[in-house]
Design a protein around this motif. Structure first.
Motif, PDB file in Angstrom:
ATOM      1  N   ALA A  36       0.872  -1.164  -0.258  1.00  0.00           N
ATOM      2  CA  ALA A  36       0.066  -0.197   0.157  1.00  0.00           C
ATOM      3  C   ALA A  36       0.641   1.435  -0.405  1.00  0.00           C
ATOM      4  O   ALA A  36       1.826   1.580   0.610  1.00  0.00           O
ATOM      5  N   ARG A  37       0.402   2.040  -0.801  1.00  0.00           N
ATOM      6  CA  ARG A  37       1.245   3.300  -1.055  1.00  0.00           C
ATOM      7  C   ARG A  37       0.514   4.523  -1.159  1.00  0.00           C
ATOM      8  O   ARG A  37      -0.409   4.538  -1.689  1.00  0.00           O
ATOM      9  N   VAL A  38       0.911   5.518  -0.515  1.00  0.00           N
ATOM     10  CA  VAL A  38       0.356   7.329  -0.987  1.00  0.00           C
ATOM     11  C   VAL A  38       1.563   7.702  -1.138  1.00  0.00           C
ATOM     12  O   VAL A  38       2.943   7.698  -1.273  1.00  0.00           O
ATOM     13  N   GLN A  39       0.952   8.845  -1.815  1.00  0.00           N
ATOM     14  CA  GLN A  39       2.132   9.836  -2.876  1.00  0.00           C
ATOM     15  C   GLN A  39       1.590  11.469  -2.617  1.00  0.00           C
ATOM     16  O   GLN A  39       0.013  11.267  -3.840  1.00  0.00           O
ATOM     17  N   VAL A  40       2.008  12.382  -3.063  1.00  0.00           N
ATOM     18  CA  VAL A  40       1.219  13.369  -2.992  1.00  0.00           C
ATOM     19  C   VAL A  40       2.727  14.031  -3.914  1.00  0.00           C
ATOM     20  O   VAL A  40       3.585  14.014  -3.245  1.00  0.00           O
ATOM     21  N   VAL A  63      -1.799  10.561  -5.325  1.00  0.00           N
ATOM     22  CA  VAL A  63      -2.258   8.684  -5.448  1.00  0.00           C
ATOM     23  C   VAL A  63      -1.581   7.776  -4.315  1.00  0.00           C
ATOM     24  O   VAL A  63      -1.181   8.361  -3.751  1.00  0.00           O
ATOM     25  N   ILE A  64      -2.767   7.133  -3.926  1.00  0.00           N
ATOM     26  CA  ILE A  64      -2.736   5.649  -3.442  1.00  0.00           C
ATOM     27  C   ILE A  64      -3.416   4.993  -4.036  1.00  0.00           C
ATOM     28  O   ILE A  64      -4.303   4.874  -4.903  1.00  0.00           O
ATOM     29  N   GLN A 117       7.797  16.210  -3.994  1.00  0.00           N
ATOM     30  CA  GLN A 117       7.612  14.567  -3.922  1.00  0.00           C
ATOM     31  C   GLN A 117       7.639  14.330  -2.429  1.00  0.00           C
ATOM     32  O   GLN A 117       8.626  13.875  -2.192  1.00  0.00           O
ATOM     33  N   SER A 118       5.830  13.849  -1.647  1.00  0.00           N
ATOM     34  CA  SER A 118       6.047  13.011  -0.102  1.00  0.00           C
ATOM     35  C   SER A 118       5.447  11.562  -0.962  1.00  0.00           C
ATOM     36  O   SER A 118       4.448  11.617  -0.653  1.00  0.00           O
ATOM     37  N   PHE A 119       6.200  10.352  -0.290  1.00  0.00           N
ATOM     38  CA  PHE A 119       5.770   9.023  -0.116  1.00  0.00           C
ATOM     39  C   PHE A 119       6.088   8.097   0.782  1.00  0.00           C
ATOM     40  O   PHE A 119       6.255   9.136   1.681  1.00  0.00           O
TER      41      PHE A 119
END
Length: 946
Positions: free
Chosen positions: A291-295, A471-472, A359-361
């Motif tokens: 599972a991954r999140v990114q902004v 992005v999730i 970018q942060s992820f």
């Protein structure tokens, strides 16, 4: 060949180099004119031929007698027409399948004959904007060097592109396409259009489409080659152990005659359109393993590489910013209930060459996606409101300088294949490359002038509502609630309005050691002149072996072991602690937790990791020579003062559960686990996959107790150091930090239980996954009496069979992208042989390709290998060993392994003799002995559909 589809990496990778005393420095009283242009590295010869081809040349003697060649084409999949989708990458394949001077298969055959391996050495990659060909070539023979340049010239303009060759290669490329299919690719196809805001990048992934790869016309790929493989879009790079004049003449001889098309197509750049609204992509898949999140906060303007000293200085400020924000995220990661397994922030490239973004992820638990996103957003918001602190900045500067110093100190010991990447980027992206000397001077001058306010202001440029994308991605399964777009938008708003406390920067101690230990002494010293090693026997019984080398100026590698390991645990204790051992060192040492340790070690290049394996316990680590004492101190503390911290251990468990919780959803991972169960599951000590339930059940208290038992006696440990060693200091540290450790001289040995893995003829079929992807694993294994020559022969048979399998399964059948064989005979804990063939393929080809692979094995048994194939492998083995003998990593492994296996380390000096002693007749004898008693067949197929 590998396909580079661009991955977003959390790394702040500036080509920066270090501070070193004694070098001419620019005075801070005479500041640089920041409007001046960044100079070009004077050690590199850069030129442009009349036809527009650019070249870069550097003489570099590491490794000896080798040149790294690159052909760089400023053209990739972004330039394809609709009918050419996937053909930039397909063209890369075709350059290995027939050129004017190398007919089909002749290229790989020739390179193998001079020791260059296909895939491991010879390679290429294609991305959106470029295609790069990689060719390392031996340079000790003028003919080999000439052929190397002929090869890259042929790639540039002499590809044959015959219809029958194209059709034969379709199967290989389609297999590569098949390999890329899965959960990640499915989710990417859904979220990429939002990240690139509907630009051409959304539908130009380099692999292309299955339909087009199967059906494109020959002229489509020929026109791509003719349009874009032209000298004014190319660079040739030559770095290695040959003088610059010779290399330059080779480039002129081979490339000056190339001509550009009379009416060349414009090489356009493609941008990502800006957008005011926040775009949100939320994707899930049943087979997603993480599972991954990114902004992303995309820059409004297009990417512009640094040209002036002022712009270069700003890149240093950005590096410091990233270092500090990532230090904070690391602290969150190591908290008792971490919101993510790993998190990072940086300002850098996106999918498009023309667009950068802040970018942060984070990688996280499937049920903590919103928590992870909130944590990332809050840390950015915290910086925006309160900024960083002076202590954080000083540690970041110290870390940066330590990395710079290491690079600078090793500037004359850097391998050619690590140098060429900067030249590739200079050509494609105009990345500045002023050279190490200049970079040192500039950093030395500018770092003290960078103030905290300057770093803090960057966040205002980074964070904005426009051009923002979230992005999730994660698994779709029972018990996991899917995040909604409304929840994300509410979270974005809430973070902006939330009360957020300032960051607390805790003070750190100045020394790792609280109380200096009572010094022991060296009681015996012996030397081995052949190996260049010295062995010290310490007063507590421990031994220290070191080898002083000049392979690297700023590197010392460290290993240590003692027999025993978990083999000495009862089965009950082993099963209770097996999954807890990895979390023991998360607690830190001497009362310092992991966060405090990281702060204390700012600016120091040093790492030490304790381990407990099945048959031994020990350490591995490394240090800069100036930080060798810290390496000894950490080792001492891991023996005597490992912290016991329930919260730190719980943090480890939570991260492991988050990382491992969905791994079994990946069909390939599931297959590997099932095969492990099939072959080893009857052992009472077989633990299988570390599921969340097994992690929860692990006994931390018992694991800590057993750790103390395993490390309570330093007297039966053997320590190894290889690198740029100050012998006087090493001896002093050995007496202070190792000889002072308790030594009971227990001289323990490991214990071997009665279980043996599965042998003979067996078959296991695993059905998992919905993509039409299969894989095959064929394993011959069993107990044997260890014989050193036989072990080397079985390894060599694996390398020979890999060549034959590539020829048969890939080139002739077109049924696989990659295939290989590996042979091994181990001595510890008992004689055991293993010979494995593995490859992925289409379900419809499993039986045919399995039979073809077995037939190649039977040929080795019935006929033995050919002299030609044996000669190829011998050449490669000798060339590889020539390089390994100049590597610290090779030597520390050799010295440790020889003692561990009770072998004579001097055997390493007889390697070429061992290689040359192998004959086809002897290899056939070994094949008959080990490859005729049946095999274990593992097959992974997709799940049957109704």
């Amino acid at each position: 060949m590998k396909l580079n589809q661009v991955s977003l990496i959390a790394a702040v990778a500036l080509a920066l180099f270090p501070l070193k005393e004694g070098i001419a420095q620019q005075s801070n009283d005479n500041p640089a004119d920041l409007s001046k242009e960044i100079p070009f590295n004077p050690e590199v010869k850069k030129g442009v031929l009349d036809n527009g081809l650019t070249y870069y040349i550097k003489n570099n003697g590491k490794p000896e007698d080798k040149v790294e060649l690159r052909l760089v084409v400023n053209a990739g999949s972004i330039l394809e027409t609709e009918d050419q989708r996937g053909l930039a990458h397909f063209m890369e394949h075709m350059n290995f399948n027939g050129t004017k001077n190398f007919e089909k298969n002749e290229l790989v055959d020739y390179l193998q004959s001079i020791g260059v391996k296909f895939g491991a050495h010879l390679n290429a990659y294609t991305s959106f904007d470029e295609t790069v060909y990689i060719l390392p070539i031996p340079s000790d023979d003028p003919e080999k060097l000439e052929q190397g340049f002929q090869i890259i010239e042929d790639w540039a303009h002499n590809a044959l592109l015959r219809g029958e060759d194209i059709d034969e290669e379709r199967g290989v490329v389609l297999e590569e396409y098949r390999l890329g299919q899965g959960a990640s690719q499915r989710m990417l196809a859904e979220y990429l259009p939002k990240v690139v805001n509907g630009s051409k990048y959304a539908d130009r992934l380099p692999i292309g489409t299955k339909e087009n790869l199967e059906n494109f016309d020959y002229e489509d790929i020929r026109s791509f080659y003719n349009d874009w493989y032209r000298p004014n879009l190319m660079a040739v790079i030559a770095v290695g152990d040959v003088d610059v004049e010779t290399l330059e003449q080779k480039i002129k001889d081979h490339f000056a005659g190339l001509e550009n098309p009379k009416n060349p197509k414009e090489r356009k750049s493609f941008s990502i359109p800006n957008h005011e609204e926040t775009l949100i992509a939320i994707e899930s898949d049943e087979e997603a393993s993480s599972a991954r999140v990114q902004v992303l906060f995309k820059d409004e303007g297009e990417t512009k590489e640094d040209e002036t000293l002022g712009e270069y200085r700003k890149s240093i400020v950005e590096s410091l910013f990233s270092q500090m924000i990532n230090n904070r995220l690391d602290e969150l990661r190591n908290s008792p209930n971490p919101p993510f397994v790993f998190g990072a922030s940086y300002h850098g490239g996106t999918w498009a060459r023309t667009k950068e973004a802040y970018q942060s992820f984070a990688m996280t638990d499937a049920n903590k996606l919103l928590d992870a996103l909130e944590a990332l957003l809050k840390e950015n918001e915290r910086v925006e409101r309160y900024g960083f602190y002076e202590g954080e900045l000083e540690r970041a500067k110290s870390d940066l300088l330590s990395r710079l110093e290491k690079s600078y100190n090793d500037r004359d010991k850097t391998e050619s294949n690590r140098i060429v990447g900067e030249y590739v980027r200079n050509f494609l992206e105009d990345e500045p490359m002023p050279g190490i000397e200049w970079e040192y001077n500039f950093h030395e001058q500018q770092l003290p002038t960078i103030q905290i306010e300057e770093v803090n202001k960057l966040i205002d440029d980074y964070i904005k509502d426009e051009n923002r994308v979230v992005v999730i991605t994660g698994p779709e399964k029972e018990g996991v609630k899917k995040v909604t777009e409304a929840e994300v938008r509410e979270l974005l708003k809430n973070v902006e309005e939330a009360e957020i406390e300032p960051y607390k920067d805790e003070a750190v101690a100045e020394s790792l050691i609280t109380d200096m230990p009572k010094k022991g002494n060296i009681v015996k010293t012996t030397s081995n002149e052949k190996l260049g090693t010295t062995t010290l026997t310490l007063s507590n019984g421990a031994k220290v072996t070191y080898k002083n080398t000049d392979f690297k100026n700023d590197e010392i590698l460290f290993e240590a072991f003692s027999y025993g390991g978990t083999s000495l645990y009862s089965t009950e204790d082993y099963r209770a602690t097996a999954f807890a051992n990895g979390g023991l060192d998360e607690a830190g040492v001497n009362g310092f937790d992991k966060v405090a340790l990281n702060k204390m070690l700012s600016g120091k290049i040093v790492s030490v990791r304790p381990y407990i394996s099945t048959y031994s316990e020990g350490f591995s680590g490394s240090a800069s020579p100036k930080n060798l004492e810290e390496l000894f101190q950490l080792t001492h503390l891991y023996f005597t003062d490992l912290n016991k911290d329930e919260e730190a251990y719980e943090s480890f468990v939570n991260k492991q559960k988050a990382f491992l919780g969905n791994m079994l959803a990946n069909p390939q991972v599931y297959f590997q686990i099932e095969m492990g169960e099939f072959m080893y599951g009857d052992s009472p000590r077989y633990m299988g996959f570390p599921t969340p339930e097994k992690m929860d059940a692990a006994d931390y208290d018992l694991a800590y107790k057993k750790y103390q038992e395993r490390f309570e006696d330093a007297g039966d440990f053997h320590f190894y150091f290889v690198g740029n060693i100050d012998e006087a200091k090493l001896k002093d540290y050995a007496e202070t930090y190792l000889a002072s450790l308790p030594g009971k001289n227990s001289d323990e040995e490991y214990e071997v239980d009665d279980f043996r893995p599965l042998t003979g003829s067996h078959k296991k079929v695993v059905e998992k996954g919905k993509d039409p992807k299969s894989s095959v694993r064929i394993t011959y294994q069993g107990e044997t009496k260890y014989d050193k020559k036989e072990a080397f022969a079985l390894k060599t048979l694996g390398e020979i069979l890999s060549i034959k399998l590539i020829e048969k399964l890939r080139e002739e059948e077109g049924g696989v992208y990659g295939v290989g064989a590996r042979g091994n005979i181990s001595k510890t804990p008992y004689g055991w042989y293993s010979f494995t063939i593995s490859f992925p393929c289409g379900p419809e080809n499993v039986d045919k390709l399995k039979k073809a692979a077995i037939k190649e094995v039977e040929k080795l048994v019935e006929e033995g290998p050919t002299e030609k194939d044996l000669a190829k492998v011998k050449e490669s083995q000798i060339l590889d060993r020539k390089e390994e003998l100049k590597e610290n990593k090779f030597w520390i492994n050799t010295l440790k392994d020889a003692d561990y296996e009770n072998e004579n380390a001097e055997n390493v000096l007889e390697f070429e003799k061992s290689v040359n002693s192998l004959s086809t007749k002897y290899l056939q004898k070994v094949a008959k002995k080990y490859l005729t008693d049946g095999y274990i067949l593992g097959i992974h197929n997709p799940e049957a559909t109704e």
